[in-house]
Each structure stands twice: as C-alpha cells, then as structure tokens.
Design an enzyme around this catalytic site. Structure first.
Site, PDB file in Angstrom:
ATOM      1  N   GLU A   1      -0.935 -21.179 -61.662  1.00  0.00           N
ATOM      2  CA  GLU A   1      -1.572 -22.492 -61.737  1.00  0.00           C
ATOM      3  C   GLU A   1      -0.630 -23.645 -62.072  1.00  0.00           C
ATOM      4  O   GLU A   1      -0.778 -24.315 -63.081  1.00  0.00           O
ATOM      5  CB  GLU A   1      -2.706 -22.455 -62.776  1.00  0.00           C
ATOM      6  CG  GLU A   1      -3.792 -21.483 -62.388  1.00  0.00           C
ATOM      7  CD  GLU A   1      -4.860 -21.326 -63.458  1.00  0.00           C
ATOM      8  OE1 GLU A   1      -6.034 -21.249 -63.077  1.00  0.00           O
ATOM      9  OE2 GLU A   1      -4.528 -21.281 -64.652  1.00  0.00           O
TER      10      GLU A   1
HETATM   11  C1  TNX Z   1      -7.154 -18.239 -65.043  1.00  0.00           C
HETATM   12  S1  TNX Z   1      -5.423 -15.791 -64.772  1.00  0.00           S
HETATM   13  C2  TNX Z   1      -5.973 -18.318 -65.748  1.00  0.00           C
HETATM   14  C3  TNX Z   1      -6.017 -18.537 -67.205  1.00  0.00           C
HETATM   15  C4  TNX Z   1      -7.411 -18.752 -67.699  1.00  0.00           C
HETATM   16  C5  TNX Z   1      -8.347 -17.809 -67.011  1.00  0.00           C
HETATM   17  C6  TNX Z   1      -9.757 -17.880 -67.515  1.00  0.00           C
HETATM   18  C7  TNX Z   1      -4.394 -16.813 -64.839  1.00  0.00           C
HETATM   19  C8  TNX Z   1      -3.098 -16.339 -64.452  1.00  0.00           C
HETATM   20  N1  TNX Z   1      -4.738 -18.058 -65.209  1.00  0.00           N
HETATM   21  O1  TNX Z   1      -5.185 -19.601 -67.555  1.00  0.00           O
HETATM   22  O2  TNX Z   1      -7.432 -18.543 -69.072  1.00  0.00           O
HETATM   23  O3  TNX Z   1      -8.340 -18.051 -65.645  1.00  0.00           O
HETATM   24  O4  TNX Z   1     -10.562 -16.918 -66.935  1.00  0.00           O
END
Ligand code: TNX
Length: 550
Positions: free
Chosen positions: A360
């Site tokens: 992300e």
């Molecule tokens: C996605 S999984 C994210 C996290 C969040 C999560 C909540 C991932 C690599 N990134 O930053 O906490 O979703 O479900």
C-alpha cells in the site's frame, strides 16, 4: 486390525471406523469407544480417553489400537531414552511437557533417562524414514505408556502437542484440577508430518501495542496448533515498537501512541529477545516486520528528515487510514536508517527471515518503488537474512532482492507474482478474504473490519493454498493468518478473532489436502472449546460449530 483415519474423506472414514469397532468388539479385544454421541451430547465434561479422531490439525494417519490405552498416574515418568548429542534439548522438551502435565494432575512426572518401563517416552530416532522430515513424529500409546519418536527435537515437541490433545480437555487447566477425570490416552498409533514447511500467524503490535506477556499468551495458542512462524508487524503509521540503538526518537516519539490515542509502547532489545526465546521453546520462529516505504508515519514523526514528499500526518496519528505515508524512496539518509534498523533486527533475530513490508504505497512511482525495495532487500541479504515482502514487492523479487512473497490481495497483480516465482521466489498464502483474522465473522459482528469480506469458520477452512490462486505447482511454501489490530485493543478481543478460526488455518497448513473435510473438522473443533475454557482462553462461540452442551 488397523484403520487409517486421516487422508480419507469423511464419507469413507466414518464407515471404516464403525467397521473397525465392530470387528474389534467381535474379536473380544475390548477396544475403547472411538466416537460416540455421548461425547458431544454429554451434560458433564467428557472423562474417558480421547481418540486420535479429535486431533487438530488432523494428523497424516491415525490408527485406533486395541486395548485400553494408557492412564497417567503418580508413577508416570517422562523418559528421554538414549539422548545423544541433542540430549539437553530433548530433556528440556521433556521438562516442559512434564511441567504442563503436572499443573492439572498434581502428579510429579519425573524426567529420567531410564527408569520404569511404563510412562511417557520421548526418543530421537534418526532411523525414521527421511520423509518424516524436521517436524514429523510417531506417537503410539498402549497400556504400557506413550512413546513419541522423531528425527529431530522439533518433531518431539510437535508430538508432545498431540499428546496434550489426546488427553481430556481439562489437561489444559493452569491450576490443579480437583476431582479430575481419569487422565487417559486412548490406544492409538499416529504418524504425522506437516504438508507445508511454513505455517504462520501474524500479530500487528503497531496499531495496538501488546506486552511481552500478552504476546507470549498469543504464542501459547499458536503452539497448540503446530504453528511454526510468528510474524510481528513492528511498525506502522500509528506506532513504532522496537528499540534501535542510536535512534532514540523511534521509541521516545514513534512508540508513544497507537490507534485511538492510547499510550502505545515498545519492546526493548531484552523484551524482544524474551519473545524470541519463548517462541523458540515452542518451536516457533519469529519473523520481524518493519513496513517500508509506506506505513511509515511513526518513522517520519520521529525523524522528519526521512520525509521528502510531505506525506506525513500530524503526530500522533491515531486513525486507521492506510497508504498515505512514505519515507523518501531515494534519500541516502533513508538507506542509512534502514541499514541501522536491519542490522539491529538481524542481530536480535535468530530466524532466517526479515519482513520489509512494501504494501500500500500510493505516493511513489513504480520504478522508484522497485529500486527502493531492491536496495532494502539487498541490505537484508547483506545482514545474512532472507527478505520477505507483501505481494506488491513481486517486481523487486528474485536473486539479490526479496526472496519470499506474502500473497494477500492479488488485485490483478498475480502475473507479477508468477513472474517472481519464475525467478526462484516462493510464496506464503495469506489471502485477505480467507485468512485475515481481523475480518468480521459476519456483517453484524462488533469487532474487526470488512474490506475483504466476512470470514466465518467454514470459509476460513474451505480453500486450498496450492490452488486458490493460479500459481506454478510447488511454489507455495505455506500459509499465514494475519491478525491486524485496528479494532482490537485487548488480548480478550484477540482471542475472539483467533479462536475458533486459527485452527482452521493451522489445519490447511499442516494436514494432507485429501483429508480436508468440513463436516469432520467442525466436530473436532467443537471439542476444542472445553480445552480453551480450561486453559483460560476466550473464543467466539460461533453457531457453525456444534459445541457440546455443558
Ligand atoms: C491491509 S495486509 C493492510 C494493513 C491493514 C489491513 C487491515 C496489508 C499488507 N496491509 O495495513 O491493517 O489491511 O485488514
């Protein structure tokens, strides 16, 4: 007169068990009951011997033996046999098992190298077939005692967890059990080894901080289900959780808060070592994660010079948005920082992996992102560890870079993952819609998030890590169940999300695919509830599971 249980579908298995029982009864061998309706409908806790048909995760093969099995007594010793080079570790495992059995029973469980013939015996046996592997074991029990053999101490430890499950649920009690049931183990022969080498669980200690004791409690739950990796998400926008020499602001500033604005916290090097030690004693390897270049607001608040895009939010950041922050992906000061952090984590971590995040990141162009991940990956390799990254790091994966991908969202990027596999990389499966233990069980559930859908126990259980995503055969190293903590601020709440779903993921990781069977699994899982209650673990009493009425 053998009945191979696991590895067969429930359709075949049920009649086979019934047939075996009838034949044995007819032969007058006095086989103990295997599974009867009274086991689930009993108004009092089940007292009799437990059978191999209740082991979670299901073993490779289990054979109900004739005879009454073994009953623990005041006289039961734990013998470590001819111990050899690894004797000290075998003895430690024996002491640990003895300690766990002493608490509820009050029996002394003396650990000895020889002694009386009956009792519990832990024996390393290098002559076991090679396919037994590093974690496989054999367990047999009869009127004389229980014998666990394995090629390695890890295998003996896993076999010891199976022995706990073969005893009545109150064996998990942390206090003496007055009026205890007969502490009996059914006559059984178990042959077992894991499907996958990597069976992980993650805890996000960045969104909410959890103390060393709380993390150790989490490890206790994982160890019961033969999980062998603990991934700790140690940094995110809301907090930084580990002390790094020469970087005091990380803990003075970055650790001072968490989601919701409560105080947060961090682990000193000694705290972290204690977690590593506690995990190691239960044959779990710690995988620390520092999430970069995104999810880095706590770093930017601590060292503002690492920011070159103005992506930081005012400190403390106590909300739950994702994707806004990034450290400067081309800044030399950033690589100096990552080098120091990686060196310290590598020094404190005996396991082979360091996780560098990579998920992300919205504020960095793809090429700069890839170069950044490659360079940080190279730092991890130079520190002697294998870099792990979320699946977004696939373009930077391969020789000299990220060596293991954690698949979580796909989002049309499966081809990147396949390409990375072509360059020799393996994959851990953590598909958000199946394995994210922070997803709600159902839409109205009060805790957790829903962005990847809702996950009831059945959907956590009903998928195949090898085939859920179209990846080349043999590229999946294992599975991991992440527990993100935006909405989870206490160990009690962690329990409600973890249990009963963790055992579903653990079974996908450990047990042969051919034996997967929801109908049988929910019956075995139902028996675990009493075990959790005895241990003091909370769990969500989902109506999908036929919990026995008590
Ligand atoms: C996605 S999984 C994210 C996290 C969040 C999560 C909540 C991932 C690599 N990134 O930053 O906490 O979703 O479900």
């Amino acid at each position: 007169m053998l009945t191979r249980i696991a590895g067969l579908s429930a359709r075949v298995r049920g009649p086979l068990i019934v047939l075996a029982v009838l034949l044995l009864a007819a032969a007058g061998l006095g086989l103990h009951r295997v599974l009867g309706p009274e086991d689930t409908a009993a108004a009092r806790p089940p007292a009799g011997p437990r059978t191999a048909d209740r082991i979670v995760p299901a073993p490779l093969a289990a054979t109900a033996g004739p005879g009454p099995g073994y009953r623990l007594s005041e006289r039961t010793a734990v013998r470590v046999g001819d111990v050899g080079e690894q004797g000290a570790e075998v003895r430690r495992i024996a002491e640990q098992l003895a300690g766990e059995l002493r608490r509820p029973t009050g029996y002394p469980f003396k650990v000895t190298e020889d002694g009386p013939a009956d009792g519990i015996r832990l024996q390393l046996d290098p002559a076991l077939p090679a396919e037994t592997g590093a974690e496989g074991y054999r367990l047999t029990s009869d009127a004389e005692g229980v014998r666990i053999t394995a090629r390695t101490p890890a295998g003996l430890y896993r076999g010891g967890q199976t022995l706990r499950q073969l005893l009545p649920p109150r064996i998990e009690s942390r206090a003496p059990v007055a009026d205890g049931p007969p502490w009996s183990v059914a006559a059984v022969a178990v042959e077992d080894r894991p499907r996958y080498a990597y069976r992980g669980a993650m805890l996000d200690v960045a969104r909410h901080f959890f103390t060393v004791a709380e993390v150790e409690g989490y490890i206790d739950r994982l160890a019961l289900y033969k999980i062998n990796y603990l991934h700790l998400h140690l940094s995110d926008d809301q907090g930084w959780r580990i002390e790094i020499p020469g970087r005091p602001a990380l803990t003075a500033v970055g650790a001072s808060s968490e989601v919701g604005g409560t105080p947060g916290g961090f682990y000193t090097a000694a705290d972290y070592r204690e977690i590593v030690r506690y995990a190691q004693e239960r044959y779990l390897t710690v995988v620390p994660e520092i999430d970069l270049p995104g999810h880095s607001n706590a770093i930017l608040a601590s060292y503002p010079e690492l920011n070159c895009t103005g992506s930081a939010r005012p400190w403390p950041y106590t909300g739950t948005e994702v994707g806004f922050s990034t450290v400067c992906p081309t800044g030399e000061a950033v690589f100096a920082f990552t080098g120091e952090v990686i060196a310290e984590l590598a020094r404190l971590t005996p396991g082979p992996y360091l996780h560098i995040g990579g998920d992300e990141v919205r504020a960095v162009p793809p090429e700069a992102y890839r170069d950044f991940v490659r360079r940080v990956g190279a730092q991890v390799l130079a520190a002697g560890k294998t870099p792990v990254g979320w699946n977004q790091t696939a373009p930077a994966a391969g020789p000299g870079g990220v060596g293991l991908l954690q698949y979580w969202d796909g989002k049309g990027r499966d081809q990147d993952v396949r390409d990375a596999i072509g360059r020799g990389v393996k994959v851990i499966m953590s598909p958000a819609g199946r394995s994210y233990l922070d997803m709600k069980y159902e839409a109205s559930y009060p805790l957790g998030l829903r962005w990847a859908g809702t996950i009831d126990v059945r959907s956590a259980y009903s998928w195949d890590p090898d085939t859920l995503v179209d990846l080349p055969a043999g590229s999946v190293l294992g599975v991991e169940a992440p527990l993100w903590t935006e909405t989870l601020d206490t160990p009690e709440r962690l329990d409600l999300m973890l249990l009963p779903r963790l055992p579903a993921l653990a079974e996908l990781g450990w047990s042969p695919e051919a034996g997967h069977d929801w109908a049988g699994f929910r019956q075995r899982l139902a028996e675990e509830g009493a075990r959790w209650t005895a241990a003091g673990f909370g769990y969500e009493k989902r109506s999908e599971i036929p919990w026995p009425a008590r």
